[in-house]
Design a protein around this motif. Structure first.
Motif, PDB file in Angstrom:
ATOM      1  N   TRP A 160     -44.884  20.179-127.417  1.00 42.59           N
ATOM      2  CA  TRP A 160     -43.687  20.145-128.260  1.00 42.59           C
ATOM      3  C   TRP A 160     -42.745  19.037-127.807  1.00 42.59           C
ATOM      4  CZ3 TRP A 160     -39.026  23.871-128.154  1.00 42.59           C
ATOM      5  CH2 TRP A 160     -38.280  23.741-129.333  1.00 42.59           C
ATOM      6  N   THR A 161     -42.611  18.851-126.503  1.00 37.39           N
ATOM      7  CA  THR A 161     -41.761  17.778-125.977  1.00 37.39           C
ATOM      8  C   THR A 161     -42.332  16.410-126.357  1.00 37.39           C
ATOM      9  OG1 THR A 161     -41.067  19.154-124.131  1.00 37.39           O
ATOM     10  CG2 THR A 161     -40.809  16.773-123.874  1.00 37.39           C
ATOM     11  N   LEU A 162     -43.627  16.232-126.204  1.00 32.50           N
ATOM     12  CA  LEU A 162     -44.238  14.956-126.576  1.00 32.50           C
ATOM     13  C   LEU A 162     -44.042  14.674-128.057  1.00 32.50           C
ATOM     14  CD1 LEU A 162     -47.553  15.085-124.518  1.00 32.50           C
ATOM     15  CD2 LEU A 162     -45.516  13.717-124.045  1.00 32.50           C
ATOM     16  N   GLN A 163     -44.140  15.709-128.873  1.00 37.18           N
ATOM     17  CA  GLN A 163     -43.943  15.528-130.306  1.00 37.18           C
ATOM     18  C   GLN A 163     -42.501  15.145-130.610  1.00 37.18           C
ATOM     19  OE1 GLN A 163     -42.278  17.961-132.604  1.00 37.18           O
ATOM     20  NE2 GLN A 163     -42.645  16.506-134.247  1.00 37.18           N
ATOM     21  N   ARG A 164     -41.539  15.811-129.950  1.00 34.54           N
ATOM     22  CA  ARG A 164     -40.134  15.535-130.232  1.00 34.54           C
ATOM     23  C   ARG A 164     -39.703  14.152-129.757  1.00 34.54           C
ATOM     24  NH1 ARG A 164     -36.590  20.455-128.024  1.00 34.54           N
ATOM     25  NH2 ARG A 164     -38.136  20.451-126.400  1.00 34.54           N
TER      26      ARG A 164
END
Length: 169
Positions: A160-164
């Motif tokens: 989720w962090t990589l996506q954001r």
């Protein structure tokens, strides 16, 4: 630690809580070492030896991946002067080399097979699965399932962090 990391919007705090979550494997591995003096060996090692070896591998892997993740956060903070995850979108396009290095470091912290975090986590979980304290025959299996669930939660907040931060526009 994994749930606290998932709730963060500050990039640096996310990495810090991720570190706390990963140290749980180290503590669990060391606890196995302390409580497994009478265990029967599996593949030549007792569950305590599996746990302690896994804890050592986890500390080494964590030292590499966590320091690298803090470096990535520092680079972004130096350029953007903020660490709010919700304000980063699409860093992959303007910073491809940085993004590639970040992906490798975050995947190492995630415990992806072939990278430094996998061996320690796998050894601790395997040692925990084989641990059978006197009077509590399912305690090791329950703790192993909970620690394996932590791997899933870790994958969730890291992806989720990589996506954001790196994906999007």
């Amino acid at each position: 630690g994994a749930f606290a990391a998932m709730a963060q919007t500050d990039f640096k705090k996310l990495v810090a809580y991720s570190s706390i979550s990963h140290m749980g494997y180290v503590v669990l591995g060391m606890a196995l070492w302390a409580g497994s003096s009478s265990q029967t060996p599996v593949f030549g090692m007792t569950s305590g030896e599996w746990g302690m070896n896994g804890a050592m591998y986890q500390m080494i892997g964590h030292g590499v991946s966590s320091a690298g993740m803090f470096l990535c956060v520092g680079i972004i903070y130096d350029r953007a002067h903020h660490r709010n995850l919700d304000n980063f979108r699409g860093l992959l396009e303007p910073m491809p080399l940085y993004s590639g290095i970040s992906f490798i470091l975050f995947f190492a912290a995630l415990g992806l097979p072939g990278l430094c975090g996998f061996v320690g986590e796998a050894m601790v979980i395997f040692g925990t699965w084989n641990f059978e304290p006197a009077g509590y025959p399912l305690a090791g299996k329950i703790c192993a399932l909970l620690s394996a669930l932590t791997v899933v939660i870790t994958a969730a907040y890291i992806l989720w962090t990589l996506q954001r931060v790196y994906m999007g526009t």
